[in-house]
Design a protein around this motif. Structure first.
Motif, mmCIF file in Angstrom:
data_model
loop_
_atom_site.group_PDB
_atom_site.id
_atom_site.type_symbol
_atom_site.label_atom_id
_atom_site.label_comp_id
_atom_site.label_asym_id
_atom_site.label_seq_id
_atom_site.Cartn_x
_atom_site.Cartn_y
_atom_site.Cartn_z
ATOM 1 N N VAL A 60 -8.624 28.144 58.621
ATOM 2 C CA VAL A 60 -8.213 26.746 58.467
ATOM 3 C C VAL A 60 -9.473 25.921 58.287
ATOM 4 C CG1 VAL A 60 -7.048 24.779 59.499
ATOM 5 C CG2 VAL A 60 -6.175 27.082 59.900
ATOM 6 N N ARG A 61 -9.511 25.139 57.217
ATOM 7 C CA ARG A 61 -10.694 24.344 56.911
ATOM 8 C C ARG A 61 -10.455 22.898 57.339
ATOM 9 N NH1 ARG A 61 -14.914 25.431 53.705
ATOM 10 N NH2 ARG A 61 -13.801 27.273 52.951
ATOM 11 N N SER A 62 -11.461 22.358 58.017
ATOM 12 C CA SER A 62 -11.368 20.967 58.446
ATOM 13 C C SER A 62 -11.506 20.039 57.246
ATOM 14 C CB SER A 62 -12.452 20.656 59.476
ATOM 15 O OG SER A 62 -12.481 19.278 59.776
ATOM 16 N N THR A 63 -10.855 18.877 57.329
ATOM 17 C CA THR A 63 -10.931 17.904 56.240
ATOM 18 C C THR A 63 -12.143 16.995 56.367
ATOM 19 O OG1 THR A 63 -9.447 16.462 57.501
ATOM 20 C CG2 THR A 63 -8.457 17.897 55.842
ATOM 21 N N ALA A 372 0.266 20.207 48.603
ATOM 22 C CA ALA A 372 -0.525 21.232 49.295
ATOM 23 C C ALA A 372 -1.715 20.604 50.023
ATOM 24 C CB ALA A 372 -1.001 22.283 48.295
ATOM 25 N N LYS A 373 -2.393 19.667 49.364
ATOM 26 C CA LYS A 373 -3.538 19.013 49.996
ATOM 27 C C LYS A 373 -3.095 18.185 51.205
ATOM 28 C CE LYS A 373 -6.796 20.371 47.194
ATOM 29 N NZ LYS A 373 -7.886 21.244 47.663
ATOM 30 N N ARG A 374 -1.919 17.570 51.099
ATOM 31 C CA ARG A 374 -1.431 16.803 52.239
ATOM 32 C C ARG A 374 -1.163 17.714 53.429
ATOM 33 N NH1 ARG A 374 4.127 13.439 51.910
ATOM 34 N NH2 ARG A 374 4.922 15.574 51.786
ATOM 35 N N GLU A 376 -2.784 20.504 54.049
ATOM 36 C CA GLU A 376 -4.101 20.828 54.596
ATOM 37 C C GLU A 376 -4.669 19.661 55.395
ATOM 38 O OE1 GLU A 376 -6.649 22.038 51.479
ATOM 39 O OE2 GLU A 376 -5.438 23.768 50.877
ATOM 40 N N ALA A 377 -4.467 18.436 54.873
ATOM 41 C CA ALA A 377 -4.969 17.260 55.592
ATOM 42 C C ALA A 377 -4.255 17.087 56.931
ATOM 43 C CB ALA A 377 -4.784 16.012 54.735
ATOM 44 N N SER A 378 -2.959 17.405 56.966
ATOM 45 C CA SER A 378 -2.221 17.312 58.226
ATOM 46 C C SER A 378 -2.758 18.311 59.245
ATOM 47 C CB SER A 378 -0.733 17.563 57.964
ATOM 48 O OG SER A 378 0.001 17.509 59.166
ATOM 49 N N VAL A 379 -3.020 19.535 58.785
ATOM 50 C CA VAL A 379 -3.601 20.538 59.691
ATOM 51 C C VAL A 379 -4.996 20.109 60.131
ATOM 52 C CG1 VAL A 379 -4.346 22.935 59.878
ATOM 53 C CG2 VAL A 379 -2.221 22.388 58.692
ATOM 54 N N GLY A 380 -5.777 19.570 59.175
ATOM 55 C CA GLY A 380 -7.125 19.102 59.523
ATOM 56 C C GLY A 380 -7.093 17.984 60.544
#
Length: 484
Positions: A60-63, A372-374, A376-380
């Motif tokens: 998992v990559r941080s934003t 998809a980016k959203r 990732e941003a939510s996970v970040g």
């Protein structure tokens, strides 16, 4: 040493030794007073541990792309800005002991010189670092309080900035998804409207319209063939009635009637080639008239109303069918023209339709990417909310120091001694420059511009003889050089 007269300069120093000692004593005393009055300084420091991301970046990559070290440097610059330092001084009353509030420029410069940021060696192989945040103050309590306040500000600033950045990233992609969703709905509405307005020229129905056009053309040929047959039949009915005096009923014709029918057909063929005055035409008409007089009685030609009505019925049926065929031909021709026009307009429609569909596909791709980016941003954001993206933790808070900082009093005293030596040397040089007495043969030669015959040595007096050897030696050396 060349031309330098070392003995002369040593004699000068020995003669001026009381002056040197006086200057050194005065400056040293002043330095001692300054050192005693110099305020004590205490330094307290807190330690912050900067840890690497807790969750592996390949999972998992941080934003927040900036590293923890870079984040610390940014916070350091922010803490030492003019406004923040003024707020810090006001909040902790750093200059409460001052009689007057210092100017802002002095306050900022002084605080920056007293705040300490240092990075120590790595404490682990995972990229963790330890930073020391210290402050120098006149009291232990103030030094510890300011150092802890700086450490707390760093921790809160780091957490706030990382969560704010992650939140801003999520908000951006939320807005982007919303915008792309609106664009996608608008493009799909435009695409549906275009298809409805150009449904007759859409490329997906091109094969059907071409097949329909071919079927109508075949139907048109069939109707033309049927019309030709009907017109031939009508001509045959009229011709037969004119020859036989009755309409065809299926009964066999006599030889004369058949011959009359053939002569009429031949006359029709000849008229397409020859004129009415042609002998062939005249002969054919004469034969037809003679044969008709034999085969069709005169009274039968005008009296057989039954045959006339039957012929009219058949001719009426034929004419009605011919009219129906003509109307159908017109309708088919219009349909064929419409199909031809729609087939011709299909390429242009296809180009515009492809442009709209391409725009929709591109927007759909952007929309899917934004979704998809959203995610990732939510996970970040969740990672940063849990401080798993790069944690700052207080490893050791600042405490009140028991001992002051290494005193600078020794340096002040040493500086006083050196200042006394320098001042005494400067005074000696000035006095020697102002002294115009001739003390050396070289000075006498320089004044007389000639070489003396001899130099008389120093002769001690009875009083000098009774002096201690060391003092007598000093006096003799000094006097000898003074005469020189």
């Amino acid at each position: 040493m060349g031309d330098i007269d070392v003995r002369f300069y040593l004699s000068v120093l020995l003669r001026r030794l009381p002056l040197i000692l006086l200057c050194v004593a005065v400056t040293t005393a002043i330095a001692l007073v300054v050192a005693v009055l110099l305020p004590r300084s205490y330094q307290s420091a807190a330690r912050i541990l900067v840890e690497a991301p807790q969750i592996p970046a390949n999972l998992v990559r941080s934003t927040v792309p900036i590293s923890s070290l870079g984040q610390f440097q940014i916070i350091q610059q922010q803490l030492t800005t003019r406004d923040n330092l003024v707020m810090l001084a006001a909040k902790l009353d750093i200059y409460a002991d001052e009689k007057e509030k210092p100017p802002v420029e002095y306050l900022v410069k002084d605080l920056r010189s007293r705040i300490i940021f240092e990075q120590t060696a790595l404490t682990s192989v995972d990229g963790a670092s330890v930073f020391t945040i210290g402050f120098e103050a006149g009291t232990p309590a103030l030094a510890a309080r300011v150092a802890n306040e700086l450490a707390t500000s760093i921790l809160s600033s780091n957490q706030k900035q990382r969560t704010d950045r992650a939140g801003n990233t999520l908000e951006f992609f939320n807005d982007e998804v919303k915008r792309l969703d609106g664009d996608l709905s608008r493009i799909e509405a435009d695409l549906l409207k275009f298809k409805n307005e150009n449904r007759d020229t859409l490329p997906e129905s091109l094969a059907f319209r071409r097949a329909q056009q071919s079927t109508l053309q075949e139907r048109l040929i069939s109707l033309e063939r049927e019309e030709s047959d009907l017109r031939t039949r009508r001509s045959l009915l009229v011709e037969t009635y004119m020859v036989t005096g009755k309409y065809p009923t299926g009964e066999p014709l006599t030889a004369e009637q058949q011959m009359l029918l053939d002569l009429n057909k031949a006359l029709a063929d000849q008229l397409t080639v020859f004129a009415e005055s042609s002998p062939n035409i005249v002969a054919l008409r004469a034969r037809i008239a003679a044969l008709r007089g034999k085969t069709v009685p005169a009274k039968q030609e005008g009296v057989d109303t039954r045959a006339q009505s039957g012929l009219d019925l058949q001719l009426s049926d034929v004419d009605r069918r011919i009219d129906a065929i003509e109307k159908e031909r017109v309708q088919i021709a219009e349909k064929i023209a419409s199909l031809t026009q729609s087939i011709t307009a299909t390429p242009a429609t296809d180009i515009r339709l492809n442009a709209l569909e391409r725009t929709r596909e591109n927007t759909q791709t952007q929309y899917n990417t934004a979704i998809a980016k959203r995610a990732e941003a939510s996970v970040g954001q969740q990672i940063e909310a849990r401080s798993d993206g790069g944690r700052f933790s207080l490893l050791e808070e600042a405490t009140e120091p028991q001992q002051p900082m290494r005193s600078r009093r020794r340096l002040v005293v040493l500086g006083g001694v050196l200042a006394g030596l320098g001042l005494s040397f400067a005074i000696i040089v000035l006095l020697e420059l102002l002294n115009k007495t001739i003390r050396r043969p070289s000075e006498l030669v320089q004044m007389l511009q000639t070489q003396p015959l001899a130099v008389i040595p120093f002769i001690a007096t009875p009083n000098e003889t009774r002096m201690p050897p060391f003092k007598r030696k000093l006096n003799s050396v000094a006097r000898a050089f003074s005469y020189r």
